[in-house]
Enzyme design. Structure first.
Site, PDB file in Angstrom:
ATOM      1  N   ASP A 108       1.602  -9.689  -3.280  1.00  0.00           N
ATOM      2  CA  ASP A 108       1.832  -8.689  -2.245  1.00  0.00           C
ATOM      3  C   ASP A 108       1.535  -9.377  -0.911  1.00  0.00           C
ATOM      4  O   ASP A 108       0.397  -9.709  -0.613  1.00  0.00           O
ATOM      5  CB  ASP A 108       0.886  -7.504  -2.469  1.00  0.00           C
ATOM      6  CG  ASP A 108       0.978  -6.444  -1.386  1.00  0.00           C
ATOM      7  OD1 ASP A 108       1.731  -6.631  -0.411  1.00  0.00           O
ATOM      8  OD2 ASP A 108       0.283  -5.413  -1.514  1.00  0.00           O
ATOM      9  N   TRP A 125      -5.993  -2.992  -1.695  1.00  0.00           N
ATOM     10  CA  TRP A 125      -4.602  -2.945  -2.154  1.00  0.00           C
ATOM     11  C   TRP A 125      -4.431  -3.625  -3.503  1.00  0.00           C
ATOM     12  O   TRP A 125      -3.719  -3.132  -4.377  1.00  0.00           O
ATOM     13  CB  TRP A 125      -3.668  -3.536  -1.096  1.00  0.00           C
ATOM     14  CG  TRP A 125      -3.693  -2.687   0.127  1.00  0.00           C
ATOM     15  CD1 TRP A 125      -4.259  -2.973   1.338  1.00  0.00           C
ATOM     16  CD2 TRP A 125      -3.184  -1.346   0.246  1.00  0.00           C
ATOM     17  NE1 TRP A 125      -4.125  -1.910   2.193  1.00  0.00           N
ATOM     18  CE2 TRP A 125      -3.473  -0.889   1.559  1.00  0.00           C
ATOM     19  CE3 TRP A 125      -2.514  -0.492  -0.630  1.00  0.00           C
ATOM     20  CZ2 TRP A 125      -3.110   0.373   2.014  1.00  0.00           C
ATOM     21  CZ3 TRP A 125      -2.157   0.779  -0.176  1.00  0.00           C
ATOM     22  CH2 TRP A 125      -2.452   1.203   1.136  1.00  0.00           C
ATOM     23  N   LYS A 145       4.477  -4.079   8.969  1.00  0.00           N
ATOM     24  CA  LYS A 145       3.353  -4.753   9.594  1.00  0.00           C
ATOM     25  C   LYS A 145       3.822  -5.940  10.445  1.00  0.00           C
ATOM     26  O   LYS A 145       3.425  -6.099  11.588  1.00  0.00           O
ATOM     27  CB  LYS A 145       2.345  -5.200   8.532  1.00  0.00           C
ATOM     28  CG  LYS A 145       1.811  -4.009   7.745  1.00  0.00           C
ATOM     29  CD  LYS A 145       0.919  -4.404   6.612  1.00  0.00           C
ATOM     30  CE  LYS A 145       0.573  -3.206   5.745  1.00  0.00           C
ATOM     31  NZ  LYS A 145      -0.184  -2.159   6.418  1.00  0.00           N
TER      32      LYS A 145
END
Length: 365
Positions: free
Chosen positions: A176, A104, A200
């Site tokens: 993030d 990511w 999540k």
């Protein structure tokens, strides 16, 4: 678990607290006695304003977010923020730093190349993203507008336990936090901006949360689309256009539940215990199970592991599913298995997984 519920180890969308789902179910048709569902409600109504305002207030309490930070409820997933961040925080000719510890972070770095001049300050790609460097190894640009990290890499299972300090006097730290958001206390003041997809740890898919320091607003590049400009969303209290009302409502229920459990210190304690028993089972298996991640930076949220006999992995996943444990297959890019043990995964679920792992090893070792 209630009848017919399984333990869902998916990486996202992921398991949600059963009591939250049941509350949403009970309120679904007629929210708060107003005669309509939260899904039918105008986002301009006083009823929905009470929902989004309480969600923000509870999140501020959970993370102790100072008043000089905005909290935004946006759309497009964390992936959209890969573009929004450089568009809002720097000019096309500006330098920015990216510390890449997994897939990511790598995607964020590549997207930034369209909008500014990103510097790869460090990458773990050559070591298959299994570590985080000593912060002294990071090749930072003192003129960088920001230093970007991914606090927890969902695919590779690498998590920052501490955070680097940018060396530039005007450089801000950007993170993030999609897959470890609200899993432990965080000092928000260390960051210029935190962002997280909700699906999540704190809700269903459809809403992305951005926490941004107010002095960073108002300097977006001229070509920035209106829907990506933080100042617009801050001025309009996340209601510039129709927001993802139901996901925001669900996040609000999750925030309330986290507070009722005792806040993020208590959540961190529970998460550490779940991670401990799972990693101990892997490490004490004599190599039958293996986790490639350096022990000091192993994620408390996403636990990747492989079997010494890889041909047994499909059988393991099938056996787990037969016992009511699903979504244990690793990400397609790395293979193996992955157990995502977010806040809403009960200890009982991890204990059941560990029991299967020990039984499976006894049969096949």
């Amino acid at each position: 678990m209630s009848e017919n519920r399984v333990f869902n180890f998916a990486a996202g969308p992921a398991t949600l607290p059963l009591n939250v789902l049941q509350k949403a179910q009970a309120e679904l048709v007629n929210w708060g006695g107003c005669g309509i569902s939260i899904m039918e409600m105008s986002h301009r109504s006083k009823e929905f304003l009470s929902v989004i305002q309480k969600a923000e207030a509870d999140l501020r309490q959970l993370l102790n977010i100072p008043t000089d930070y905005e909290v935004l409820f946006l759309q497009g997933g964390a992936t959209t923020q890969f573009a929004a961040i450089p568009l809002n925080l720097c000019k096309p000719e500006d330098a920015v730093d990216y510390l890449v510890t997994g897939s990511w972070g790598d995607k964020a770095f590549k997207e930034a190349q369209k909008f500014c001049k990103p510097n790869l300050a460090w990458s773990g790609k050559s070591e298959k993203f299994t570590k985080i460097p000593d912060f002294g190894e990071i090749k930072q640009d003192p003129n960088a507008k920001y230093l970007h990290i991914c606090a927890n890499e969902t695919i590779h299972g690498v998590e920052f336990k501490d955070y680097p300090t940018p060396i530039g006097k005007d450089t801000v730290l950007v993170a993030d936090m999609s897959s470890n958001f609200c899993s432990k206390p965080v000092d928000v003041t260390k960051f210029g901006l935190i962002y997280a997809g909700a699906q999540k740890n704190v809700g269903p898919s459809g809403v992305t949360i951005v926490i941004v320091r107010k002095d960073l607003l108002g300097n977006a590049q001229p070509l920035t689309p209106v829907m990506l400009e933080y100042k617009i969303h801050a001025e309009n209290k996340s209601l510039y256009n129709t927001p993802p009302c139901f996901p925001i409502y669900m996040c609000g229920l999750v925030f309330e539940d986290l507070l009722n459990q005792g806040g993020l210190e208590e959540i961190e304690r529970k998460n550490a215990e779940k991670a401990r028993i799972l990693y101990e089972t892997i490490d004490e298996s004599g190599g039958f199970y293996r986790c490639p991640v350096e022990k000091s930076v192993r994620s408390h949220m996403n636990v990747p592991f492989t079997l010494e006999k890889s041909e047994l992995e499909a059988e393991f996943i099938k056996e787990a599913a037969a016992q009511g444990m699903v979504q244990l297959k690793g990400h397609r890019s790395v293979g193996g298995m992955r157990a995502s043990i977010y806040n809403a995964m009960p200890l009982e679920g991890v204990q059941k997984l560990v029991a299967l792992m020990k039984d499976f090893q006894a049969k096949h070792a």
